[in-house]
Design a protein around this motif. Sequence first.
Motif, PDB file in Angstrom:
ATOM      1  N   TYR A 161       0.851  -1.191   0.000  1.00  0.00           N
ATOM      2  CA  TYR A 161       0.000   0.000   0.000  1.00  0.00           C
ATOM      3  C   TYR A 161       0.883   1.237   0.000  1.00  0.00           C
ATOM      4  CZ  TYR A 161       1.017   0.094   5.057  1.00  0.00           C
ATOM      5  OH  TYR A 161       1.651   0.116   6.287  1.00  0.00           O
ATOM      6  N   ALA A 162       0.307   2.349  -0.381  1.00  0.00           N
ATOM      7  CA  ALA A 162       0.987   3.635  -0.334  1.00  0.00           C
ATOM      8  C   ALA A 162       0.647   4.304   0.994  1.00  0.00           C
ATOM      9  CB  ALA A 162       0.548   4.507  -1.508  1.00  0.00           C
ATOM     10  N   SER A 163       1.639   4.481   1.834  1.00  0.00           N
ATOM     11  CA  SER A 163       1.409   5.079   3.151  1.00  0.00           C
ATOM     12  C   SER A 163       1.032   6.545   3.012  1.00  0.00           C
ATOM     13  CB  SER A 163       2.661   4.950   4.012  1.00  0.00           C
ATOM     14  OG  SER A 163       2.983   3.592   4.228  1.00  0.00           O
ATOM     15  N   GLN A 164       0.047   6.970   3.788  1.00  0.00           N
ATOM     16  CA  GLN A 164      -0.434   8.342   3.724  1.00  0.00           C
ATOM     17  C   GLN A 164      -0.561   8.918   5.122  1.00  0.00           C
ATOM     18  OE1 GLN A 164      -4.121   8.264   1.545  1.00  0.00           O
ATOM     19  NE2 GLN A 164      -3.157   7.609  -0.361  1.00  0.00           N
ATOM     20  N   ALA A 165      -0.490  10.229   5.210  1.00  0.00           N
ATOM     21  CA  ALA A 165      -0.761  10.908   6.469  1.00  0.00           C
ATOM     22  C   ALA A 165      -2.242  10.789   6.797  1.00  0.00           C
ATOM     23  CB  ALA A 165      -0.348  12.375   6.378  1.00  0.00           C
ATOM     24  N   GLN A 166      -2.571  10.897   8.076  1.00  0.00           N
ATOM     25  CA  GLN A 166      -3.962  10.754   8.503  1.00  0.00           C
ATOM     26  C   GLN A 166      -4.675  12.084   8.686  1.00  0.00           C
ATOM     27  OE1 GLN A 166      -5.703   7.820   8.776  1.00  0.00           O
ATOM     28  NE2 GLN A 166      -3.859   6.998   7.794  1.00  0.00           N
ATOM     29  N   THR A 167      -3.929  13.171   8.887  1.00  0.00           N
ATOM     30  CA  THR A 167      -4.576  14.444   9.212  1.00  0.00           C
ATOM     31  C   THR A 167      -4.436  15.495   8.111  1.00  0.00           C
ATOM     32  OG1 THR A 167      -2.580  15.182  10.381  1.00  0.00           O
ATOM     33  CG2 THR A 167      -4.301  14.084  11.681  1.00  0.00           C
ATOM     34  N   PHE A 168      -3.755  15.140   7.001  1.00  0.00           N
ATOM     35  CA  PHE A 168      -3.635  16.079   5.890  1.00  0.00           C
ATOM     36  C   PHE A 168      -3.330  15.287   4.620  1.00  0.00           C
ATOM     37  CE2 PHE A 168       0.561  15.699   7.817  1.00  0.00           C
ATOM     38  CZ  PHE A 168       1.385  15.461   6.720  1.00  0.00           C
ATOM     39  N   GLU A 169      -3.493  15.945   3.475  1.00  0.00           N
ATOM     40  CA  GLU A 169      -3.201  15.320   2.182  1.00  0.00           C
ATOM     41  C   GLU A 169      -1.856  15.806   1.667  1.00  0.00           C
ATOM     42  OE1 GLU A 169      -6.048  15.283  -0.914  1.00  0.00           O
ATOM     43  OE2 GLU A 169      -7.746  14.780   0.393  1.00  0.00           O
ATOM     44  N   ALA A 170      -1.006  14.854   1.272  1.00  0.00           N
ATOM     45  CA  ALA A 170       0.297  15.209   0.714  1.00  0.00           C
ATOM     46  C   ALA A 170       0.153  15.565  -0.757  1.00  0.00           C
ATOM     47  CB  ALA A 170       1.269  14.052   0.882  1.00  0.00           C
ATOM     48  N   THR A 171       1.096  16.319  -1.256  1.00  0.00           N
ATOM     49  CA  THR A 171       1.032  16.765  -2.649  1.00  0.00           C
ATOM     50  C   THR A 171       1.645  15.754  -3.612  1.00  0.00           C
ATOM     51  OG1 THR A 171       3.125  17.963  -2.363  1.00  0.00           O
ATOM     52  CG2 THR A 171       1.073  19.187  -1.993  1.00  0.00           C
ATOM     53  N   GLU A 172       2.358  14.751  -3.090  1.00  0.00           N
ATOM     54  CA  GLU A 172       2.961  13.723  -3.921  1.00  0.00           C
ATOM     55  C   GLU A 172       3.132  12.461  -3.083  1.00  0.00           C
ATOM     56  OE1 GLU A 172       6.893  14.821  -5.185  1.00  0.00           O
ATOM     57  OE2 GLU A 172       7.587  15.215  -3.142  1.00  0.00           O
ATOM     58  N   PRO A 173       3.247  11.286  -3.711  1.00  0.00           N
ATOM     59  CA  PRO A 173       3.498  10.066  -2.946  1.00  0.00           C
ATOM     60  C   PRO A 173       4.786  10.212  -2.144  1.00  0.00           C
ATOM     61  CG  PRO A 173       2.936   9.559  -5.225  1.00  0.00           C
ATOM     62  CD  PRO A 173       3.144  11.038  -5.161  1.00  0.00           C
ATOM     63  N   VAL A 174       4.791   9.665  -0.934  1.00  0.00           N
ATOM     64  CA  VAL A 174       5.949   9.849  -0.059  1.00  0.00           C
ATOM     65  C   VAL A 174       7.198   9.197  -0.636  1.00  0.00           C
ATOM     66  CG1 VAL A 174       5.500   7.805   1.375  1.00  0.00           C
ATOM     67  CG2 VAL A 174       6.695   9.802   2.347  1.00  0.00           C
ATOM     68  N   THR A 175       7.031   8.128  -1.437  1.00  0.00           N
ATOM     69  CA  THR A 175       8.205   7.528  -2.073  1.00  0.00           C
ATOM     70  C   THR A 175       8.830   8.476  -3.086  1.00  0.00           C
ATOM     71  OG1 THR A 175       6.663   6.384  -3.557  1.00  0.00           O
ATOM     72  CG2 THR A 175       7.551   5.113  -1.707  1.00  0.00           C
ATOM     73  N   ALA A 176       7.997   9.271  -3.765  1.00  0.00           N
ATOM     74  CA  ALA A 176       8.519  10.282  -4.693  1.00  0.00           C
ATOM     75  C   ALA A 176       9.256  11.368  -3.917  1.00  0.00           C
ATOM     76  CB  ALA A 176       7.385  10.882  -5.519  1.00  0.00           C
ATOM     77  N   THR A 177       8.713  11.723  -2.764  1.00  0.00           N
ATOM     78  CA  THR A 177       9.388  12.706  -1.910  1.00  0.00           C
ATOM     79  C   THR A 177      10.763  12.193  -1.491  1.00  0.00           C
ATOM     80  OG1 THR A 177       7.253  13.453  -1.044  1.00  0.00           O
ATOM     81  CG2 THR A 177       9.215  14.046   0.218  1.00  0.00           C
ATOM     82  N   ALA A 178      10.821  10.909  -1.121  1.00  0.00           N
ATOM     83  CA  ALA A 178      12.091  10.312  -0.711  1.00  0.00           C
ATOM     84  C   ALA A 178      13.109  10.346  -1.835  1.00  0.00           C
ATOM     85  CB  ALA A 178      11.861   8.879  -0.238  1.00  0.00           C
ATOM     86  N   ASP A 179      12.667  10.029  -3.050  1.00  0.00           N
ATOM     87  CA  ASP A 179      13.576  10.065  -4.203  1.00  0.00           C
ATOM     88  C   ASP A 179      14.065  11.483  -4.459  1.00  0.00           C
ATOM     89  OD1 ASP A 179      13.265   7.346  -4.558  1.00  0.00           O
ATOM     90  OD2 ASP A 179      11.747   7.551  -6.139  1.00  0.00           O
ATOM     91  N   ARG A 180      13.159  12.422  -4.368  1.00  0.00           N
ATOM     92  CA  ARG A 180      13.502  13.822  -4.672  1.00  0.00           C
ATOM     93  C   ARG A 180      14.482  14.397  -3.652  1.00  0.00           C
ATOM     94  NH1 ARG A 180      10.917  18.283  -2.880  1.00  0.00           N
ATOM     95  NH2 ARG A 180       9.060  17.098  -2.246  1.00  0.00           N
ATOM     96  N   LEU A 181      14.311  14.012  -2.383  1.00  0.00           N
ATOM     97  CA  LEU A 181      15.127  14.595  -1.318  1.00  0.00           C
ATOM     98  C   LEU A 181      16.331  13.730  -0.945  1.00  0.00           C
ATOM     99  CD1 LEU A 181      12.311  16.003   1.005  1.00  0.00           C
ATOM    100  CD2 LEU A 181      13.695  17.219  -0.688  1.00  0.00           C
TER     101      LEU A 181
END
Length: 303
Positions: free
Chosen positions: A267-287
């Motif tokens: 599954y794609a892990s998501q925050a529970q209290t807000f919506e992210a602008t991109e999948p967290v795996t994409a964030t990890a790759d970018r950063l």
Amino acid sequence: MTDVGQLPSWRPGGTRDALLGFLDDATTIPPEDRVAYFDNDGTLWCERPTYVQYEFYVDALRRRVEADPSLAGEAEFRAVLAGDSAAVGEIGLERVALALAGLFQGLDPQAFTREARTFLAGGAHPTLGRPLSAVRYRPMLELLDALRALDFTVGVVTGGGTEFVRAVSQELYGVPPELVVGTMIAYDLGQDADGRPALRRTARVLGDVNEGAAKVTNIQTQLGRPPVLAAGNSAGDHELLEWAAAAAGPHLSLLVDHDDPEREFAYASQAQTFEATEPVTATADRLGWTTVSMKDDWAVVFP
């Protein structure tokens, strides 16, 4: 050089190399700065199909309804008992969580701790066929041990309830309760029948839910020490992982990717209290964070 035998459940590859390289470099970090924080749900133990703490509250609700059937008529409890995720979503997870937390209103801290530990000792995962204490991730336990061997201070930073995780953190992870930071329930101070000070739980949340930026600010206000290693699995851990990545010396930000439907879940892990602008795996790759593939990097998932 780091003893490679200390991470036996990690398969050879880039992720394991990054871990071993960090452990080697960590010896150059002043001991007082060797600090690591780990998210709990989905990072140290299984969070699907529902959170363990949620199952704890559902178990308590069922027992309360047996004693007082009228509770089943309340909208939040009706949705929970029916397993109606759509209704829970419509009501709002935060509102449902507060209603469930109210089941323990008036308990003293020790009584709540006993209930949490009793549940953990007797509870079973609903689909994996394992005791709840056996849904911890073995590779992460090995990493905790490797860090402690280097005199790291290791803490757990959770979006879940602080007191629930504190009740079980020493047994599960070897982390003392004072090194757990989570969503905080307020206490009222009164007196018992003998006039002695008595703390009682309320259903009020202190501050924000411990997710996103709140993880960083709560660590600072409660513990006062920034990490050089942080591990998480969702966008709710973004700021925590960025904080670790900003350390001046050796540092490591780990993202656990749930991509193993055979041994756990995919599954794609998501925050529970807000919506992210991109999948967290994409964030990890970018950063430039280190992404842990559960499928590829872990030879064994559970103890």
